[in-house]
Design an enzyme around this catalytic site. Structure first.
Site, PDB file in Angstrom:
ATOM      1  N   SER A   1       1.000  -1.166   0.362  1.00  0.00           N
ATOM      2  CA  SER A   1       0.260   0.375   0.278  1.00  0.00           C
ATOM      3  C   SER A   1       1.152   1.353  -0.215  1.00  0.00           C
ATOM      4  O   SER A   1       2.199   1.320   0.757  1.00  0.00           O
ATOM      5  CB  SER A   1      -0.578   0.092   1.691  1.00  0.00           C
ATOM      6  OG  SER A   1      -1.344   1.159   1.256  1.00  0.00           O
TER       7      SER A   1
ATOM      8  N   TYR B   1      -1.385  -0.529  10.368  1.00  0.00           N
ATOM      9  CA  TYR B   1      -0.995  -0.486   8.825  1.00  0.00           C
ATOM     10  C   TYR B   1      -0.364  -0.135   8.483  1.00  0.00           C
ATOM     11  O   TYR B   1       0.451  -1.398   7.690  1.00  0.00           O
ATOM     12  CB  TYR B   1      -2.657  -0.096   8.461  1.00  0.00           C
ATOM     13  CG  TYR B   1      -3.032  -0.605   7.231  1.00  0.00           C
ATOM     14  CD1 TYR B   1      -3.834  -1.780   7.331  1.00  0.00           C
ATOM     15  CD2 TYR B   1      -3.059   0.385   5.966  1.00  0.00           C
ATOM     16  CE1 TYR B   1      -3.617  -1.946   6.038  1.00  0.00           C
ATOM     17  CE2 TYR B   1      -2.726  -0.018   4.451  1.00  0.00           C
ATOM     18  CZ  TYR B   1      -3.178  -1.452   4.502  1.00  0.00           C
ATOM     19  OH  TYR B   1      -3.677  -1.261   3.390  1.00  0.00           O
TER      20      TYR B   1
END
Lengths: 491, 250
Positions: free
Chosen positions: B143, B156
């Protein structure tokens, strides 16, 4: 998918395994046992992990006969001891991983030579028996199976069974040529051929057409020990099938003034260099620019014309057994000159009465498709008694085709057309060379009764069906697989 | 256009980018093994792909990537079912809602388990295989959130930053064996993970993302932002000095 009671195969055994022609490959778990117990252990590993086993010798089958994608490959090259040799009778007993090279180097100094050898000395005898290989003398002495007197075979049931023409004859005639689908050859007992010199007398004969080549084969096959024809696969029209025959004969006692010298191994070794300078190991790199239609046309023309000039008048010469027999070993790694896609060899066997017409049609079809064979080899054969035999009373033509990413599909389509020519002529095929056949074609050439008998024997010897190869799955397992497109591999 | 791969594993294939990847791979003729926790979703998808293909090309394995002990066996079995393995796509990922003042170790650990450790478990298997066979493509769906440590979801971002470093290490290890390792950094993709998130922009569908991911993997890119315009965002974000970055509410 369940994961209970799982068995994880050791990742260090994972290998990319290639067919010799480099046009097909597979990832498999490769085990190389050196003892009978080690072979039994691999059977057990395969059972525990729910995998099938394929036997592999030196990996000299051109296509997928010794591949087994994602399953177990049992490589027998370390199972390679010569167990017993009697130089008085010429009977030798070997483990199945012994190679043709080990064999001839062991026996030649005693004045013996293997009765049947392929064009390369690297295959194992287990592999040779599994494919029931033939040599340039097939018309005279039959395939290697005709010289095997006895073998021991390990069945997947765990039973070690002895087979000969008298003992378990059904299995004897089916396992030889049974492409490893009935059991693992453990030992083989083979009768060798007495020779009186390390030399052969070789005569090249230039032939202007296929008809002429066949005529000469027919004239000479009664007396010649070996006959092999090279065909210019690019020549067309009235030159279609032109080439050069080499006839070779053993020397009789007294013909060689110094047999003690010529039977020595150092007399037989193929030279490592060309003209004493250029290492042969790099020669394939120089061949590479010529492995295309134009290059092969030029090389073939030069070869044919030089033979026409030099081979006039039945000029004979003497050549060592190794030099005559193992033509494919002259240039190490010559297959690499075909590029990364490799090659396939399409070899078919046609009864004598239809051979000329069928092979002319094959050459014409290949040329019209734009894929003239870059190597074409012609041989005379005879029938034999083995269940899955490729032998016919006729001729074989082996055609080498270069495979590229672009032409792969078209070559497979061409092969399907060539298959039809063979089937129409009542011909046969050879699993050691095959890459392209389909299940219906196999059933048609072998005949339903042979296939049924083979399946019945397989059920008896391998009740759980753990012996498989990619070739077996392609040709014998599912109709779906039989009609499948050729597998292309990511490179 | 035909794919360079004939057999692929997609981990995290029951929804989102993973599902879209599996669909596209199957549609383009690739045999695909789909791995995820939700067996029902996988089976439905496999049925659909198999009926569309007219033969069995899609296989399923129910698996929670947190159970990494299962991976070596599953990996071998899936390769067997596929009849080979040319590529693996790791698309499993979780991003639970984390409040700006929340410090929840359980959630953090779960993100590390799924987004990073699970990837290591699967991609290590692929690395061993591809190194030995000297071919193969590894694609990790990371990501853009891994480019900097943000306020929003520390774990995350950490899990994706770790994944980026892991993939880069694999690439540096495996390049000499002819193995491609591709790091994918998607921006905002319209999936379950992004449902209800505020401030989304440049949103693209999972199918479009899958198309771009496959194109990047086929081209053998080292790192690909999905879609490409996020590369500029990534460059800017990475260039912002730390004393300024901590004042930004991103």
């Amino acid at each position: 998918m369940g994961i209970e009671g799982n068995y994880i195969l050791p990742s260090q055994n994972l290998e990319l395994v290639e067919g010799w022609g480099m046009s097909s490959d597979a990832v498999a778990y490769v085990f190389r046992p050196s003892t009978l117990q080690g072979i039994r252990d691999v059977f057990e590993i395969a059972r525990t992990s729910g995998r099938s086993i394929a036997f592999r010798g030196a990996g000299r089958s051109y296509g997928d006969a010794a591949l087994n994608s994602e399953n177990v490959v049992l490589d027998l090259t370390r199972f390679s001891r010569i167990l017993d040799w009697n130089p008085d009778t010429g009977i030798i007993r070997v483990e199945s991983g012994v190679t043709i090279r080990q064999l001839w180097e062991y026996i030649l100094p005693d004045g013996w030579w293997p009765p049947v050898v392929p064009g390369t000395m690297f295959p194992t005898l287990g592999g040779c028996a599994s494919m029931n290989i033939h040599g340039k003398n097939n018309f005279r002495v039959g395939p290697i199976g005709d010289h095997i007197t006895e073998f021991e075979i390990l069945l997947p049931t765990g039973e070690l069974r002895r087979c000969s023409r008298q003992e378990n004859p059904d299995l004897f005639y089916a396992a030889i040529g049974g492409f490893g689908m009935l059991g693992c050859f453990i030992t083989l007992t083979i009768r060798m051929k007495k020779v009186y010199s390390g030399l052969m007398e070789v005569e090249p004969i230039n032939t202007p057409s296929l008809d002429a080549m066949i005529r000469i084969f027919e004239e000479r096959m009664e007396r010649a020990d070996y006959l092999v024809g090279w065909i210019d696969g690019v020549a067309s029209g009235k030159n279609l099938g032109r080439g050069v025959i080499h006839e070779a004969n053993y020397l009789k006692p007294g013909d060689d003034p110094n047999p003690a010298q010529t039977l020595r191994l150092d007399y037989q070794q193929l030279p490592d260099t060309i003209l004493g300078l250029l290492p042969k190991s790099i020669l394939w790199r120089f061949m590479r620019p010529f492995v295309n239609n134009a290059g092969v046309r030029f090389v073939n023309l030069a070869k044919f014309l030089s033979s026409r000039i030099l081979d006039r008048g039945g000029k004979k010469f003497r050549q060592s057994h190794a030099a005559f027999a193992f033509l494919l070993d002259y240039v190490p790694n010559w297959k690499r000159s075909y590029g990364v896609g490799g090659l396939i060899q399409y070899q078919s066997f046609i009864p004598e009465a239809h051979a000329a017409g069928a092979f002319k049609e094959q050459l014409t079809l290949a040329q019209r498709a734009g894929f003239p064979p870059y190597l074409a080899v012609f041989k005379r054969h005879r029938r034999d008694d083995f269940l899955m035999t490729h032998g016919v009373d006729g001729y074989s033509l082996a055609l080498d085709f270069r495979i590229t990413k672009k032409n792969r599909r078209a070559i497979w389509a061409l092969a399907a057309k060539l298959d039809q020519v063979v089937l129409n002529a009542g011909g046969r095929f050879y699993f050691a060379k095959d890459s392209t056949l389909s299940a219906p074609s196999v059933k048609q050439y072998l005949g339903e009764s042979a296939v049924r008998k083979f399946r019945k024997l397989k059920e008896a010897c391998d009740p759980d069906g753990i012996l498989e190869t990619n070739l077996y799955r392609r040709l014998f397992q599912s109709p779906e697989a039989a009609d499948a497109e050729p597998v292309e591999h990511a490179r | 256009m035909s794919l360079p791969w004939k057999h692929a594993i997609v981990v995290g294939a029951s929804s989102g980018i993973g599902e879209a990847l599996a669909r596209r791979l199957a549609k383009d003729g690739c045999r695909v093994a789909m791995v995820a926790r939700r067996k029902d979703s996988l089976d439905r998808l496999a049925d659909e792909l198999n009926s569309a293909a007219g033969s069995t090309i899609a296989f399923t394995a129910a698996h929670d990537v947190a159970n990494r002990g299962e991976v070596p066996f599953l990996f071998q079995e899936l390769a067997k079912e596929l009849g080979g393995l040319d590529a693996i796509f790791y698309a499993a990922g979780v991003m639970p809602t984390v409040a700006v003042d929340e410090y929840n170790t359980e959630k953090d650990a779960m993100m590390m388990e799924v987004n990073t450790i699970g990837a290591m478990a699967w991609l290590n298997q692929a690395a061993v295989r591809f190194e030995r066979t000297k071919r193969g493509t590894i694609v990790g769906i990371s990501s853009i959130a891994g480019d900097r440590g943000r306020r929003g979801s520390p774990a995350y971002g950490t899990s994706k930053a770790a994944l980026n470093a892991f993939l880069e290490s694999l690439r540096n290890r495996l390049a000499r064996f002819g193995v491609k390792v591709v790091t994918i950094k998607p921006g905002f993709i319209d999936t379950e993970m992004t449902q209800g998130l505020p401030g989304l922009f440049w949103l693209i569908s999972a199918d479009r993302a899958a198309e771009l991911i496959i194109a990047a993997a086929r081209a053998g890119r080292n790192v690909a932002y999905i879609p490409g315009r996020w590369r500029i965002v990534g460059m800017v974000v990475r260039a912002i000095p730390s004393f300024l970055f901590r004042r930004l509410s991103i």
